[in-house]
Scaffold this motif. Structure first.
Motif, PDB file in Angstrom:
ATOM      1  N   LEU A 175      34.482  -0.577 120.190  1.00 59.77           N
ATOM      2  CA  LEU A 175      35.180  -0.004 121.190  1.00 59.77           C
ATOM      3  C   LEU A 175      36.031   1.382 120.557  1.00 59.77           C
ATOM      4  O   LEU A 175      37.213   1.234 120.019  1.00 59.77           O
ATOM      5  N   PRO A 176      35.389   2.394 120.931  1.00 57.05           N
ATOM      6  CA  PRO A 176      35.787   3.809 120.372  1.00 57.05           C
ATOM      7  C   PRO A 176      36.953   4.364 121.373  1.00 57.05           C
ATOM      8  O   PRO A 176      37.364   5.508 121.060  1.00 57.05           O
ATOM      9  N   ASN A 177      37.587   3.567 121.944  1.00 56.25           N
ATOM     10  CA  ASN A 177      38.406   4.019 123.142  1.00 56.25           C
ATOM     11  C   ASN A 177      39.612   4.736 122.347  1.00 56.25           C
ATOM     12  O   ASN A 177      39.949   4.368 121.445  1.00 56.25           O
ATOM     13  N   ASP A 178      40.128   5.833 122.937  1.00 54.96           N
ATOM     14  CA  ASP A 178      40.940   6.877 122.208  1.00 54.96           C
ATOM     15  C   ASP A 178      42.311   6.105 122.003  1.00 54.96           C
ATOM     16  O   ASP A 178      43.396   6.081 121.462  1.00 54.96           O
ATOM     17  N   ASN A 179      42.575   4.920 122.963  1.00 55.03           N
ATOM     18  CA  ASN A 179      43.914   4.355 123.193  1.00 55.03           C
ATOM     19  C   ASN A 179      44.015   3.059 122.405  1.00 55.03           C
ATOM     20  O   ASN A 179      44.946   2.248 122.481  1.00 55.03           O
ATOM     21  N   LEU A 180      43.061   2.944 121.437  1.00 54.60           N
ATOM     22  CA  LEU A 180      42.914   1.647 120.529  1.00 54.60           C
ATOM     23  C   LEU A 180      43.170   2.222 119.250  1.00 54.60           C
ATOM     24  O   LEU A 180      42.467   3.049 118.655  1.00 54.60           O
ATOM     25  N   GLY A 181      44.043   1.516 118.492  1.00 57.70           N
ATOM     26  CA  GLY A 181      44.576   2.138 116.983  1.00 57.70           C
ATOM     27  C   GLY A 181      45.017   0.976 116.226  1.00 57.70           C
ATOM     28  O   GLY A 181      44.887  -0.164 116.682  1.00 57.70           O
ATOM     29  N   LEU A 182      45.951   1.474 115.193  1.00 58.69           N
ATOM     30  CA  LEU A 182      46.487   0.521 114.381  1.00 58.69           C
ATOM     31  C   LEU A 182      48.043   0.434 114.392  1.00 58.69           C
ATOM     32  O   LEU A 182      48.688   1.183 114.618  1.00 58.69           O
ATOM     33  N   GLU A 183      48.339  -0.796 114.146  1.00 56.77           N
ATOM     34  CA  GLU A 183      49.896  -0.880 113.691  1.00 56.77           C
ATOM     35  C   GLU A 183      49.810  -1.255 112.202  1.00 56.77           C
ATOM     36  O   GLU A 183      49.677  -2.380 111.855  1.00 56.77           O
ATOM     37  N   TRP A 184      50.005  -0.054 111.334  1.00 56.97           N
ATOM     38  CA  TRP A 184      49.747  -0.188 109.947  1.00 56.97           C
ATOM     39  C   TRP A 184      51.034  -0.442 109.126  1.00 56.97           C
ATOM     40  O   TRP A 184      52.211  -0.056 109.524  1.00 56.97           O
ATOM     41  N   GLU A 185      50.761  -1.157 108.064  1.00 57.20           N
ATOM     42  CA  GLU A 185      51.776  -1.057 107.088  1.00 57.20           C
ATOM     43  C   GLU A 185      51.131  -1.458 105.622  1.00 57.20           C
ATOM     44  O   GLU A 185      50.314  -1.899 105.538  1.00 57.20           O
ATOM     45  N   PRO A 186      51.676  -1.068 104.498  1.00 57.31           N
ATOM     46  CA  PRO A 186      51.288  -1.002 103.136  1.00 57.31           C
ATOM     47  C   PRO A 186      51.181  -2.219 102.796  1.00 57.31           C
ATOM     48  O   PRO A 186      50.398  -2.789 101.850  1.00 57.31           O
ATOM     49  N   CYS A 187      52.126  -3.334 103.328  1.00 55.58           N
ATOM     50  CA  CYS A 187      52.063  -4.475 102.622  1.00 55.58           C
ATOM     51  C   CYS A 187      50.956  -5.201 102.702  1.00 55.58           C
ATOM     52  O   CYS A 187      50.246  -5.738 101.709  1.00 55.58           O
ATOM     53  N   HIS A 188      50.241  -5.231 103.990  1.00 57.44           N
ATOM     54  CA  HIS A 188      49.077  -6.100 103.984  1.00 57.44           C
ATOM     55  C   HIS A 188      47.831  -5.503 103.163  1.00 57.44           C
ATOM     56  O   HIS A 188      46.727  -6.084 102.926  1.00 57.44           O
ATOM     57  N   GLN A 189      47.733  -4.115 102.827  1.00 57.50           N
ATOM     58  CA  GLN A 189      46.643  -3.579 101.965  1.00 57.50           C
ATOM     59  C   GLN A 189      47.092  -4.087 100.529  1.00 57.50           C
ATOM     60  O   GLN A 189      46.155  -4.199  99.930  1.00 57.50           O
ATOM     61  N   LEU A 190      48.281  -3.800 100.108  1.00 54.28           N
ATOM     62  CA  LEU A 190      48.598  -4.205  98.822  1.00 54.28           C
ATOM     63  C   LEU A 190      48.221  -5.807  98.490  1.00 54.28           C
ATOM     64  O   LEU A 190      47.915  -6.181  97.338  1.00 54.28           O
ATOM     65  N   VAL A 191      48.349  -6.818  99.397  1.00 55.94           N
ATOM     66  CA  VAL A 191      47.844  -7.938  99.435  1.00 55.94           C
ATOM     67  C   VAL A 191      46.513  -8.047  98.895  1.00 55.94           C
ATOM     68  O   VAL A 191      45.963  -8.858  98.321  1.00 55.94           O
ATOM     69  N   TYR A 192      45.690  -6.937  99.515  1.00 54.89           N
ATOM     70  CA  TYR A 192      44.160  -6.927  99.028  1.00 54.89           C
ATOM     71  C   TYR A 192      43.945  -6.109  97.817  1.00 54.89           C
ATOM     72  O   TYR A 192      42.908  -5.699  97.547  1.00 54.89           O
ATOM     73  N   LEU A 193      44.933  -5.572  97.181  1.00 52.39           N
ATOM     74  CA  LEU A 193      44.953  -4.651  96.136  1.00 52.39           C
ATOM     75  C   LEU A 193      44.390  -3.402  96.342  1.00 52.39           C
ATOM     76  O   LEU A 193      43.690  -2.686  95.514  1.00 52.39           O
ATOM     77  N   ILE A 194      44.458  -3.089  97.733  1.00 46.80           N
ATOM     78  CA  ILE A 194      44.079  -1.686  98.091  1.00 46.80           C
ATOM     79  C   ILE A 194      45.200  -0.733  97.961  1.00 46.80           C
ATOM     80  O   ILE A 194      46.378  -1.007  98.358  1.00 46.80           O
ATOM     81  N   ASP A 195      44.868   0.277  97.408  1.00 48.24           N
ATOM     82  CA  ASP A 195      46.067   1.479  97.479  1.00 48.24           C
ATOM     83  C   ASP A 195      46.071   2.265  99.159  1.00 48.24           C
ATOM     84  O   ASP A 195      45.055   2.565  99.679  1.00 48.24           O
ATOM     85  N   PRO A 196      47.181   2.188  99.616  1.00 46.54           N
ATOM     86  CA  PRO A 196      47.330   2.296 101.009  1.00 46.54           C
ATOM     87  C   PRO A 196      47.487   3.716 101.068  1.00 46.54           C
ATOM     88  O   PRO A 196      47.306   4.211 102.377  1.00 46.54           O
TER      89      PRO A 196
END
Length: 302
Positions: A175-196
């Motif tokens: 779904l490439p719709n322009d009105n779909l996106g993310l509610e982002w936060e660094p916490c959930h990426q650090l849980v994966y050991l991903i650099d946010p």
């Protein structure tokens, strides 16, 4: 009065809309200096009358320079149980009434087919969220998926597929719709050991809303016990107590053109919870304002 560009990124907090009297809670916390709020529902609307709730929240805010950044609906709208169908109905109702709150973003989990590999959910994701995206577009509303795993992973889970950059690629290909996106936060990426930080640069056009939540990676635990041992290798923290450099996070968001809110998500911090919840939130509010730019805004002379 000239607009204050510092407020292009507001620092606010989440408010449980399922409370008996969310407006009373808002009146209680606004003197702390929050600049935005995100009312949110856990799964269903619990019988709330949204026009009435919107009016009560507007009255509680009054003349304060506080915005409703978004409205949250957190549940699983992809499954077919009674509660799940209530989640889907809640999404439809909130999208239809978001304008009454002065909000143009509705956020939450994508949902997923329980106990199935993540990719098995994509056809249902396309069906449900394609319809919701069209409904939202008709109302001038954007939809933001939180990047929270809710203890799920690629192989299985109960709540959300939008917790991993590889999943985001699949979702937005569906779904490439322009009105779909993310509610982002660094916490959930650090849980994966991903650099946010690099994530902001790559995904900024899809970041519609930001949650103020952080994490501390316990590298001593990882070195001794690994990530699947008996001890937790990561702790979710309130901003100011975790590993993220929020000055850099906010700078990268500004460089990417983000204008919106960072709403603090409390409750998860192992120290600042319960009776210390508001203490932690107040500290996070002051900390994030300092990271955003602590000096008083002075407009350029004409």
């Amino acid at each position: 009065m000239m607009p204050n560009p510092l407020l292009d990124i507001r620092i606010g907090t989440m408010v449980r809309a399922n409370l008996d009297d969310p407006a009373a809670y808002i009146r209680q916390i606004l003197p702390l200096g929050f600049e935005s709020i995100q009312p949110f529902f856990w799964q269903t609307l619990s019988g709330k009358d949204l026009p009435r709730l919107a009016g009560e929240i507007r009255e509680a805010i009054g003349d304060a320079e506080v915005t409703v950044s978004s409205i949250g609906v957190f549940g699983n709208p992809l499954e077919s149980g009674d509660v799940d169908r209530g989640v889907l109905a809640a999404w439809e109702t909130v999208i239809d009434h978001a304008h009454l709150f002065g909000a143009s973003i509705v956020s939450g989990f994508t949902g997923r087919l329980r106990g199935k590999p993540l990719t098995d959910s994509l056809p249902r994701f396309r069906e449900v969220w394609g319809a919701l995206a069209r409904r939202a577009a008709d109302k001038g509303v954007r939809i933001a998926f939180e990047n929270c795993a809710m203890d799920g992973n690629w192989a299985s889970g109960d709540w959300n597929i939008a917790h991993n950059p590889d999943a985001w690629e699949l979702m937005f290909n569906e779904l490439p719709n322009d009105n779909l996106g993310l509610e982002w936060e660094p916490c959930h990426q650090l849980v994966y050991l991903i650099d946010p930080i690099p994530q902001i640069r790559k995904w900024a056009p899809r970041i519609f809303h930001v949650h103020g939540k952080d994490a501390t990676v316990r590298w001593d635990v990882i070195r001794e016990h690994g990530v699947f041992g008996r001890l937790p290798f990561v702790q979710m923290r309130t901003p100011g107590f975790g590993d993220s450099d929020w000055t850099r996070v906010i700078s990268e968001l500004r460089l990417a053109g983000y204008k919106g809110a960072i709403d603090i998500e409390g409750w998860h911090d192992p120290v600042y919870r319960g009776d210390l919840e508001i203490t932690g939130q107040a500290r996070a509010l002051d900390y994030l304002k300092q990271c955003r730019g602590g000096a008083r805004y002075l407009p350029n002379p004409m």
